[in-house]
Design a protein around this motif. Sequence first.
Motif, PDB file in Angstrom:
ATOM      1  N   ILE A 174       0.827  -1.208   0.000  1.00 50.23           N
ATOM      2  CA  ILE A 174       0.000   0.000   0.000  1.00 50.23           C
ATOM      3  C   ILE A 174       0.859   1.255   0.000  1.00 50.23           C
ATOM      4  O   ILE A 174       0.585   2.226  -0.707  1.00 50.23           O
ATOM      5  CB  ILE A 174      -0.945  -0.005   1.214  1.00 50.23           C
ATOM      6  CG1 ILE A 174      -1.909  -1.183   1.128  1.00 50.23           C
ATOM      7  CG2 ILE A 174      -1.736   1.300   1.297  1.00 50.23           C
ATOM      8  CD1 ILE A 174      -2.719  -1.407   2.381  1.00 50.23           C
ATOM      9  N   MET A 175       1.927   1.238   0.791  1.00 50.05           N
ATOM     10  CA  MET A 175       2.788   2.414   0.912  1.00 50.05           C
ATOM     11  C   MET A 175       3.481   2.770  -0.407  1.00 50.05           C
ATOM     12  O   MET A 175       3.880   3.918  -0.615  1.00 50.05           O
ATOM     13  CB  MET A 175       3.839   2.180   2.006  1.00 50.05           C
ATOM     14  CG  MET A 175       3.285   2.115   3.422  1.00 50.05           C
ATOM     15  SD  MET A 175       2.529   3.687   3.954  1.00 50.05           S
ATOM     16  CE  MET A 175       0.795   3.310   3.765  1.00 50.05           C
ATOM     17  N   LYS A 176       3.608   1.815  -1.309  1.00 53.50           N
ATOM     18  CA  LYS A 176       4.312   2.042  -2.575  1.00 53.50           C
ATOM     19  C   LYS A 176       3.381   2.499  -3.703  1.00 53.50           C
ATOM     20  O   LYS A 176       3.842   2.791  -4.808  1.00 53.50           O
ATOM     21  CB  LYS A 176       5.016   0.763  -3.012  1.00 53.50           C
ATOM     22  CG  LYS A 176       6.087   0.284  -2.036  1.00 53.50           C
ATOM     23  CD  LYS A 176       6.684  -1.041  -2.499  1.00 53.50           C
ATOM     24  CE  LYS A 176       7.711  -1.562  -1.502  1.00 53.50           C
ATOM     25  NZ  LYS A 176       8.258  -2.885  -1.915  1.00 53.50           N
ATOM     26  N   SER A 177       2.076   2.548  -3.434  1.00 52.07           N
ATOM     27  CA  SER A 177       1.112   2.834  -4.498  1.00 52.07           C
ATOM     28  C   SER A 177       0.176   3.971  -4.106  1.00 52.07           C
ATOM     29  O   SER A 177      -0.511   3.893  -3.085  1.00 52.07           O
ATOM     30  CB  SER A 177       0.292   1.565  -4.797  1.00 52.07           C
ATOM     31  OG  SER A 177      -0.810   1.847  -5.622  1.00 52.07           O
ATOM     32  N   ARG A 178       0.124   5.019  -4.931  1.00 53.51           N
ATOM     33  CA  ARG A 178      -0.808   6.121  -4.688  1.00 53.51           C
ATOM     34  C   ARG A 178      -2.257   5.645  -4.815  1.00 53.51           C
ATOM     35  O   ARG A 178      -3.137   6.095  -4.078  1.00 53.51           O
ATOM     36  CB  ARG A 178      -0.558   7.256  -5.688  1.00 53.51           C
ATOM     37  CG  ARG A 178       0.750   8.008  -5.461  1.00 53.51           C
ATOM     38  CD  ARG A 178       0.858   9.168  -6.436  1.00 53.51           C
ATOM     39  NE  ARG A 178       2.084   9.930  -6.216  1.00 53.51           N
ATOM     40  CZ  ARG A 178       2.441  10.990  -6.930  1.00 53.51           C
ATOM     41  NH1 ARG A 178       1.641  11.419  -7.923  1.00 53.51           N
ATOM     42  NH2 ARG A 178       3.561  11.615  -6.675  1.00 53.51           N
ATOM     43  N   PHE A 179      -2.478   4.743  -5.756  1.00 53.26           N
ATOM     44  CA  PHE A 179      -3.820   4.221  -5.958  1.00 53.26           C
ATOM     45  C   PHE A 179      -4.303   3.482  -4.706  1.00 53.26           C
ATOM     46  O   PHE A 179      -5.427   3.689  -4.245  1.00 53.26           O
ATOM     47  CB  PHE A 179      -3.824   3.273  -7.161  1.00 53.26           C
ATOM     48  CG  PHE A 179      -5.162   2.617  -7.429  1.00 53.26           C
ATOM     49  CD1 PHE A 179      -6.187   3.322  -8.040  1.00 53.26           C
ATOM     50  CD2 PHE A 179      -5.390   1.291  -7.055  1.00 53.26           C
ATOM     51  CE1 PHE A 179      -7.417   2.722  -8.283  1.00 53.26           C
ATOM     52  CE2 PHE A 179      -6.609   0.687  -7.293  1.00 53.26           C
ATOM     53  CZ  PHE A 179      -7.622   1.398  -7.906  1.00 53.26           C
ATOM     54  N   LEU A 180      -3.441   2.628  -4.143  1.00 53.96           N
ATOM     55  CA  LEU A 180      -3.826   1.868  -2.960  1.00 53.96           C
ATOM     56  C   LEU A 180      -3.941   2.761  -1.726  1.00 53.96           C
ATOM     57  O   LEU A 180      -4.772   2.514  -0.851  1.00 53.96           O
ATOM     58  CB  LEU A 180      -2.826   0.738  -2.706  1.00 53.96           C
ATOM     59  CG  LEU A 180      -2.856  -0.401  -3.736  1.00 53.96           C
ATOM     60  CD1 LEU A 180      -1.770  -1.421  -3.425  1.00 53.96           C
ATOM     61  CD2 LEU A 180      -4.225  -1.077  -3.773  1.00 53.96           C
ATOM     62  N   LEU A 181      -3.116   3.800  -1.652  1.00 57.55           N
ATOM     63  CA  LEU A 181      -3.247   4.756  -0.544  1.00 57.55           C
ATOM     64  C   LEU A 181      -4.590   5.480  -0.616  1.00 57.55           C
ATOM     65  O   LEU A 181      -5.256   5.695   0.405  1.00 57.55           O
ATOM     66  CB  LEU A 181      -2.100   5.756  -0.573  1.00 57.55           C
ATOM     67  CG  LEU A 181      -0.740   5.260  -0.054  1.00 57.55           C
ATOM     68  CD1 LEU A 181       0.345   6.292  -0.336  1.00 57.55           C
ATOM     69  CD2 LEU A 181      -0.821   4.974   1.451  1.00 57.55           C
ATOM     70  N   ALA A 182      -4.986   5.846  -1.841  1.00 58.93           N
ATOM     71  CA  ALA A 182      -6.291   6.488  -2.016  1.00 58.93           C
ATOM     72  C   ALA A 182      -7.403   5.504  -1.690  1.00 58.93           C
ATOM     73  O   ALA A 182      -8.426   5.873  -1.091  1.00 58.93           O
ATOM     74  CB  ALA A 182      -6.438   6.997  -3.448  1.00 58.93           C
ATOM     75  N   PHE A 183      -7.213   4.251  -2.054  1.00 57.52           N
ATOM     76  CA  PHE A 183      -8.181   3.200  -1.751  1.00 57.52           C
ATOM     77  C   PHE A 183      -8.318   3.043  -0.237  1.00 57.52           C
ATOM     78  O   PHE A 183      -9.424   2.913   0.304  1.00 57.52           O
ATOM     79  CB  PHE A 183      -7.701   1.888  -2.378  1.00 57.52           C
ATOM     80  CG  PHE A 183      -8.785   0.862  -2.588  1.00 57.52           C
ATOM     81  CD1 PHE A 183     -10.014   0.952  -1.938  1.00 57.52           C
ATOM     82  CD2 PHE A 183      -8.583  -0.210  -3.445  1.00 57.52           C
ATOM     83  CE1 PHE A 183     -11.014   0.005  -2.143  1.00 57.52           C
ATOM     84  CE2 PHE A 183      -9.571  -1.164  -3.656  1.00 57.52           C
ATOM     85  CZ  PHE A 183     -10.784  -1.056  -2.993  1.00 57.52           C
ATOM     86  N   LEU A 184      -7.183   3.052   0.469  1.00 55.71           N
ATOM     87  CA  LEU A 184      -7.197   2.959   1.930  1.00 55.71           C
ATOM     88  C   LEU A 184      -7.991   4.117   2.537  1.00 55.71           C
ATOM     89  O   LEU A 184      -8.813   3.920   3.433  1.00 55.71           O
ATOM     90  CB  LEU A 184      -5.757   2.941   2.456  1.00 55.71           C
ATOM     91  CG  LEU A 184      -5.559   2.766   3.960  1.00 55.71           C
ATOM     92  CD1 LEU A 184      -4.222   2.060   4.237  1.00 55.71           C
ATOM     93  CD2 LEU A 184      -5.564   4.105   4.704  1.00 55.71           C
ATOM     94  N   ALA A 185      -7.732   5.330   2.022  1.00 57.41           N
ATOM     95  CA  ALA A 185      -8.458   6.502   2.526  1.00 57.41           C
ATOM     96  C   ALA A 185      -9.952   6.377   2.238  1.00 57.41           C
ATOM     97  O   ALA A 185     -10.793   6.779   3.059  1.00 57.41           O
ATOM     98  CB  ALA A 185      -7.899   7.770   1.888  1.00 57.41           C
ATOM     99  N   PHE A 186     -10.287   5.814   1.093  1.00 59.03           N
ATOM    100  CA  PHE A 186     -11.696   5.600   0.728  1.00 59.03           C
ATOM    101  C   PHE A 186     -12.381   4.694   1.744  1.00 59.03           C
ATOM    102  O   PHE A 186     -13.507   4.960   2.184  1.00 59.03           O
ATOM    103  CB  PHE A 186     -11.772   4.985  -0.674  1.00 59.03           C
ATOM    104  CG  PHE A 186     -13.167   4.746  -1.173  1.00 59.03           C
ATOM    105  CD1 PHE A 186     -13.911   5.775  -1.739  1.00 59.03           C
ATOM    106  CD2 PHE A 186     -13.747   3.480  -1.091  1.00 59.03           C
ATOM    107  CE1 PHE A 186     -15.205   5.554  -2.210  1.00 59.03           C
ATOM    108  CE2 PHE A 186     -15.023   3.252  -1.558  1.00 59.03           C
ATOM    109  CZ  PHE A 186     -15.756   4.287  -2.119  1.00 59.03           C
ATOM    110  N   ILE A 187     -11.693   3.610   2.143  1.00 62.90           N
ATOM    111  CA  ILE A 187     -12.249   2.690   3.133  1.00 62.90           C
ATOM    112  C   ILE A 187     -12.427   3.386   4.479  1.00 62.90           C
ATOM    113  O   ILE A 187     -13.455   3.221   5.160  1.00 62.90           O
ATOM    114  CB  ILE A 187     -11.347   1.454   3.303  1.00 62.90           C
ATOM    115  CG1 ILE A 187     -11.205   0.700   1.981  1.00 62.90           C
ATOM    116  CG2 ILE A 187     -11.895   0.529   4.396  1.00 62.90           C
ATOM    117  CD1 ILE A 187     -12.478   0.087   1.472  1.00 62.90           C
ATOM    118  N   LEU A 188     -11.438   4.185   4.877  1.00 65.12           N
ATOM    119  CA  LEU A 188     -11.523   4.891   6.156  1.00 65.12           C
ATOM    120  C   LEU A 188     -12.690   5.879   6.169  1.00 65.12           C
ATOM    121  O   LEU A 188     -13.409   5.984   7.171  1.00 65.12           O
ATOM    122  CB  LEU A 188     -10.207   5.631   6.437  1.00 65.12           C
ATOM    123  CG  LEU A 188      -9.006   4.767   6.806  1.00 65.12           C
ATOM    124  CD1 LEU A 188      -7.763   5.644   6.965  1.00 65.12           C
ATOM    125  CD2 LEU A 188      -9.264   3.986   8.094  1.00 65.12           C
TER     126      LEU A 188
END
Length: 424
Positions: A230-244
């Motif tokens: 997750i830390m290496k991907s902007r897409f996954l970081l945005a996905f994480l924020a979406f879940i939060l």
Amino acid sequence: MQSLFFKIFSIKKEELWLLIWSVVFIFLLFASYAILRPLRDALALEGKISDIKWLFLASFVAILIASFASMWLASYLKRKNYLNIIYLFFSLNLIIIYIAMRLVDIHDEAFISLARIFYVWVSVFNLFVISSAWSLLADIFEVDSSKRLFGIIAAGASLGAIAGASIVKVLSNIGENLILLSIVFLLLALGVKWLLMHLAYRLSANKTEFKARFSSSIGAKNPLSGFALIMKSRFLLAFLAFILLLTSVSTFLYMEQARIIKETFSSREARIAAFGYIDLVVQSASFIIQIFLTAKIAKIFGLKWLLGMLGFVIGFGFIGLIFTHPLFLPFVVVMCLRRIGEYALIKPGREMLFVPLDSDSKYKVKNFFDTVVYRGGDALSVQLEALLARVSILAALLVGALISFMWGMLGVYLAKKYEKMIDD
């Protein structure tokens, strides 16, 4: 006529019975959980509303512990035995909880403590029983058949939830005796699971491989291993924020629901019926939308409508609640819209986001999102909501609106990134 039926639903004749029993299997499990959920939510109101934030935190901790326990257990048990142990364990737990509730006076402090334990336990029940069921189906069905049939099986889940909510609505006066019905459904599902395994083995193209697969252990998977990806991907970081943000909106509305229902309904039976009624409306509408509208919305308007539209709708809903608080009906409308939208729009949209990702992201990151991020978001947002509620309920609703609009905008962003990855 039969040929037309098989063609419309893309079903091969030899897999019809496997599909039917898979639908029955998932139906029984969701009915079992749907019976427990309104009871859990009603019992949570036996104590102080302010105590619910600690129940969220306790649920997060319990699920983390349970996740690691399941990994350890999976590394020792054969796949064909894993669900047997899990379902029998939770059935035994339910029997113990039921007996304890019958022995403790409902006006005693011990009953409140038992209600809190039950609240946390149901969260763990959901993680183990429902998640492991879908894992079993993913093992039984091949890639091609899963694409064609999982939508129908998911409709069985919605029907099970509708049945469970209907049972609660009709039999809310029997209170904790509903637990006995949940146990019956869970044990019936265990029997259907055996039949499913037998049918899947008969239909398997490679019976030796099938037998070897289910005779081996599942293997341990560390949910925290997805964090580095997750830390290496902007897409996954945005996905994480979406879940939060999703969990924050859900939690803000859940806390408001607890306050309004406790003020509106004085008895435990009336509260159980109210929660059951809300679940019935949500699951019925979700089922209809899943069958007739979700795919069309995605095809005509694109993924951004699935992921973004609900955030904006609920944002305006929060603003409306500022002017109508503490009326029951306006809140129910907003709460139902949120849950229907999550089941019928957000969840399918979320699963689509994983399609263009690599295998590690599909499994390790998804596991991390479903456990640590989702439940951690619940635990954090309930603390924030409690702080805002101390200032005023209107402040909490206003911040809820802001979070919802941010959630909607992030959903649109993720959809655009997804479309770009598909095009590339």
